[in-house]
Design an enzyme around this catalytic site. Structure first.
Site, mmCIF file in Angstrom:
data_model
loop_
_atom_site.group_PDB
_atom_site.id
_atom_site.type_symbol
_atom_site.label_atom_id
_atom_site.label_comp_id
_atom_site.label_asym_id
_atom_site.label_seq_id
_atom_site.Cartn_x
_atom_site.Cartn_y
_atom_site.Cartn_z
ATOM 1 N N CYS A 260 20.029 55.634 26.265
ATOM 2 C CA CYS A 260 19.624 54.693 27.315
ATOM 3 C C CYS A 260 19.917 53.258 26.879
ATOM 4 C CB CYS A 260 18.138 54.838 27.630
ATOM 5 S SG CYS A 260 17.064 54.278 26.290
ATOM 6 N N ASP B 97 52.418 30.736 37.386
ATOM 7 C CA ASP B 97 53.154 31.595 36.450
ATOM 8 C C ASP B 97 52.454 31.758 35.113
ATOM 9 O OD1 ASP B 97 53.601 29.282 35.025
ATOM 10 O OD2 ASP B 97 55.713 29.118 35.543
ATOM 11 N N ASP C 186 51.236 28.362 43.659
ATOM 12 C CA ASP C 186 52.421 27.640 43.212
ATOM 13 C C ASP C 186 53.650 28.317 43.822
ATOM 14 O OD1 ASP C 186 53.827 25.723 41.545
ATOM 15 O OD2 ASP C 186 54.458 27.455 40.364
ATOM 16 N N ASP D 167 51.617 26.379 34.455
ATOM 17 C CA ASP D 167 50.469 26.054 35.292
ATOM 18 C C ASP D 167 49.145 26.241 34.565
ATOM 19 O OD1 ASP D 167 52.106 25.538 37.569
ATOM 20 O OD2 ASP D 167 52.336 27.686 37.850
ATOM 21 N N CYS E 223 18.251 51.949 23.738
ATOM 22 C CA CYS E 223 18.942 52.274 22.481
ATOM 23 C C CYS E 223 19.898 51.134 22.123
ATOM 24 C CB CYS E 223 19.746 53.560 22.622
ATOM 25 S SG CYS E 223 18.767 55.042 22.938
#
Length: 730
Positions: free
Chosen positions: A14, A626, A423, A630, A17
């Site tokens: 769980c 790209d 772009d 950018d 743990c």
């Protein structure tokens, strides 16, 4: 020296743990960060090697009662992992089946009072049979719950196993007492609780396997062996682990490319869909890059290995996805804090509930059973896996589709976006000039084939992008080039030369080149006027004193760009195109793909400011570029999407990388992100809602321990099943 390690942990049941292991690791001197993910069953630890050793960290985990799945060679990991997972499922299924068989007689007696004649130590054989069957179920088949609970108790901690252990042991030992005291037995509660929780864990394990299926398939993509060409020219099959950078490998048709490399001999079409999501094969020839796990479709090629191990694109993708899977939404962090104190609080509530029922009713068995119901129905598991399981599915599905989500925050960032700034070059257009049309001067008796022959003869000698566009255009046509002499490339104007046979002057270039060679430019000026709104560039071709015609050259719009813009609008988002091109060129592209709002003549460093302006207007902005030029804009935007950057993942600034530059993937990535975040919210809501409603019902005595076990088990399975709906993303 700081180091980062990922450890595969087994035996967690769980979220508590995971929280306890994190706390133990962070308590070690030198550990800077320890994040344990219950859904992925992994711990990511950053530590100082000078202060704590890796073995000490592993010891900390094992001392807490959990196991560690040791690393093996990378080409075996996938098979080992699948084998272990499959083995665990089989073991759990066996436990469940055996537990059902043993528990069934005990539970059936609640409804049909079967009896076995005889006594032993003053107790009926019927009760002894119930006891023995329950004992096997609780202490053998359910032993793992008690073992972990005991390990936690030694550290004065509690987790889900503590609740299960307390609930089942309480029901068992009270029934053992009642058996000799001649009172009502509750063996069926102890047996059914253990059985139902084992069933729930089995269903959870199967569901988690399904949740990580896409990730497993990604890891299985890599080739296991390769054909090495030795220095003697012989072909030898070797393991992937034994290949080194610089080795020459032979790849035949239908075989996987073993590792990243460069083609040194041969030509073929390579199917890269497993990395990029792009279905069409890519043509490869000498000098072209190829990537491991892609499939060679037809030709025989030899490649020189450039990357091995973790340096390959596939390995980087897997690592990026795994890193993203440790994301926790802010509300999940709250859920984790609640999970950390959840179990102790539930134990207190169960004790108070028992005391309350006992003092009010005076009925000890009733009070005890209601207290057990409170222990069993509480479920921190659903809280702990609400975010991790959804992120696991979302990131894995994205990776299989060529959408690499680098960090989990992307899911949250995508939820409120309003504007998508795209772009132009490299995103909506290919960024490569292409000949759109051959123009012929109607004043002379020239044909398009002649314009192409002269223009191509000059262009083939030049490396200028516009010349390459003309040269590429002639590539698939049967053109007999003229023999050129006196070749000269004139900067900013074009090319000049002469036909070696006829000694005729030939030109390929812009109108300035024509003017400087004293040609009549009337026709050229008319053509420029006619195509002024085309967004393209015209390169004229001359033969002696006459202008033969020219080529209309423009950046080609990507396939799917117009469709992508339409899909963006359908999502209710505003697309804005940004470009460094002049207004005419940018406007032409915007008009063709259906964008009304565009910005032209924007310098690279100014793009980030344009994103800031939109953000100052209170808008949430996605920037798509790209990923290299950018970078500032990708970082500035609320969500950055980098296009076609699969070969340089580590350097990208975007939150999401589209492995192939298909604009339609933009919408797919945003839709996947939004759906994943919605699933996270739903998971957390139902996890909180379940506990808020279920625990009071148990306190009120409206839920039996058996029904509590069913509800608790189903709560986690429900969260996982809901997360699996991401697979149906469209």
């Amino acid at each position: 020296m700081s180091k980062k390690e990922t450890i595969k942990i087994t035996g967690m049941h769980c979220a508590s743990c995971a929280a306890n292991i994190s706390r133990d690791l962070q308590g070690q001197e030198g550990v800077r960060m320890a994040d344990v993910n219950y859904a992925t069953e992994k711990a990511v630890i950053e530590y100082d090697e000078g202060k704590v050793q890796y073995e000490k960290l592993k010891e900390t985990i094992t001392k807490a009662g959990y196991g560690i799945e040791e690393k093996s060679h990378h080409h075996k990991d996938d098979n080992d992992h699948d084998h272990n997972h499959g083995g665990n499922i089989k073991k759990e299924r066996f436990r469940v089946i055996l537990s059902v068989i043993l528990s069934l007689p005990v539970v059936i007696r609640m409804f049909f009072m079967w009896e076995v004649p005889g006594e032993f130590l003053g107790v009926s054989l019927t009760n002894w049979i119930q006891h023995d069957l329950t004992f096997i179920v609780v202490f053998f088949l359910g032993w793992k719950f008690h073992r972990v609970a005991f390990e936690q108790l030694k550290r004065f901690r509690a987790n889900m196993d503590t609740l299960i252990s307390m609930g089942t042991l309480t029901a068992y030992f009270y029934s053992l007492y009642a058996m000799f005291a001649g009172q009502e037995l509750y063996f069926e509660s102890a047996a059914s609780i253990t059985t139902l929780i084992l069933l729930g864990k089995y269903l959870e394990l199967k569901s988690k396997g399904r949740a990580s299926q896409a990730m497993k398939k990604l890891m299985e993509l890599g080739a296991k062996k390769a054909k090495l060409i030795t220095s003697e020219g012989k072909e030898v099959e070797i393991e992937i682990d034994d290949i080194k950078v610089g080795n020459i490998l032979l790849v035949r048709p239908s075989e996987k490319v073993p590792l990243d490399g460069v083609v040194v001999e041969g030509e073929s079409n390579i199917n890269e869909s497993m990395l990029t999501g792009e279905s069409l094969p890519v043509s490869k020839r000498a000098g072209d890059k190829v990537f491991g796990a892609t499939i060679n479709e037809n030709g025989v090629i030899k490649i020189k290995v450039t990357e091995v191990g973790e340096g390959t694109v596939l390995a980087q993708i897997i690592k990026t996805v795994e890193d993203a899977q440790h994301y926790k939404a802010p509300i999940q962090k709250l859920a984790d804090r609640i999970s950390a104190i959840f179990v102790p609080i539930v134990i207190v509530i169960a004790i108070v509930s028992f005391l309350g029922w006992f003092f009010v009713s005076g009925d000890f068995p009733l009070a005890l059973i209601n207290g057990v119901a409170v222990l069993i129905i509480a479920c921190p598991c659903a809280l702990g896996i609400a975010t991790p399981i959804a992120v696991m599915v979302g990131t894995s599905v994205g990776a299989r589709k060529g959408i690499l989500i680098k960090n989990g925050e992307s899911f949250e960032k995508a939820k409120n976006i309003e504007v998508i700034v795209l772009d132009k070059t490299g995103t909506l257009t290919k960024g490569e000039p292409k000949v759109q049309e051959i123009l012929v001067n109607e004043n002379y008796d020239f044909k398009p084939e002649q314009v192409l022959k002269i223009g191509g003869s000059l262009a083939t000698l030049s490396e200028h992008p516009l010349s390459r566009a003309v040269n590429d255009f002639t590539g698939d046509k049967d053109v007999q080039f003229a023999d050129i002499e006196g070749f000269e490339e004139i900067s900013g104007q074009g090319i000049s030369g002469a036909c070696r046979i006829h000694k005729v002057r030939l030109l390929l270039g812009n109108i300035k080149l024509l003017q400087n060679n004293n040609l009549d430019i009337a026709w050229a000026e008319n053509i420029l006027e006619k195509y002024s709104n085309s967004g393209g560039t015209i390169n004229f071709v001359t033969h002696g004193d006459r202008i033969m015609g020219g080529f209309l050259i423009a950046d080609e719009i990507k396939e799917g760009a117009k469709e992508a813009i339409g899909q963006i609008k359908e999502l209710g988002l505003e697309p804005i195109m940004i470009s460094g091109d002049n207004k005419i060129a940018a406007g032409s592209v915007a008009d063709k793909i259906g964008i009304k709002n565009y910005l032209s003549e924007v310098l690279p460093h100014e793009k980030q400011n344009e994103v800031k302006k939109l953000q100052k207007q209170g808008k949430k902005v996605v920037f798509v570029g790209d990923g290299i030029n950018d970078a500032p804009s990708l970082v500035q935007a609320d969500l950055g999407i980098a296009m076609g950057a699969g070969t340089d993942i580590a350097k990208e600034s975007g939150n999401i990388i589209l492995m192939k530059g298909d604009p339609r993937k933009i919408v797919e990535a945003i839709s996947l992100s939004k759906k994943t975040f919605n699933i996270i919210k739903q998971n957390l809501f139902w996890a909180f809602f379940y506990n808020v409603v279920a625990i009071p019902l148990a306190i009120a005595g409206l839920i039996s321990p058996m029904l509590a076990a069913v509800a608790m088990s189903l709560s986690s399975v429900t969260v996982i099943t809901n997360s699996l709906r991401i697979y149906r993303n469209r």
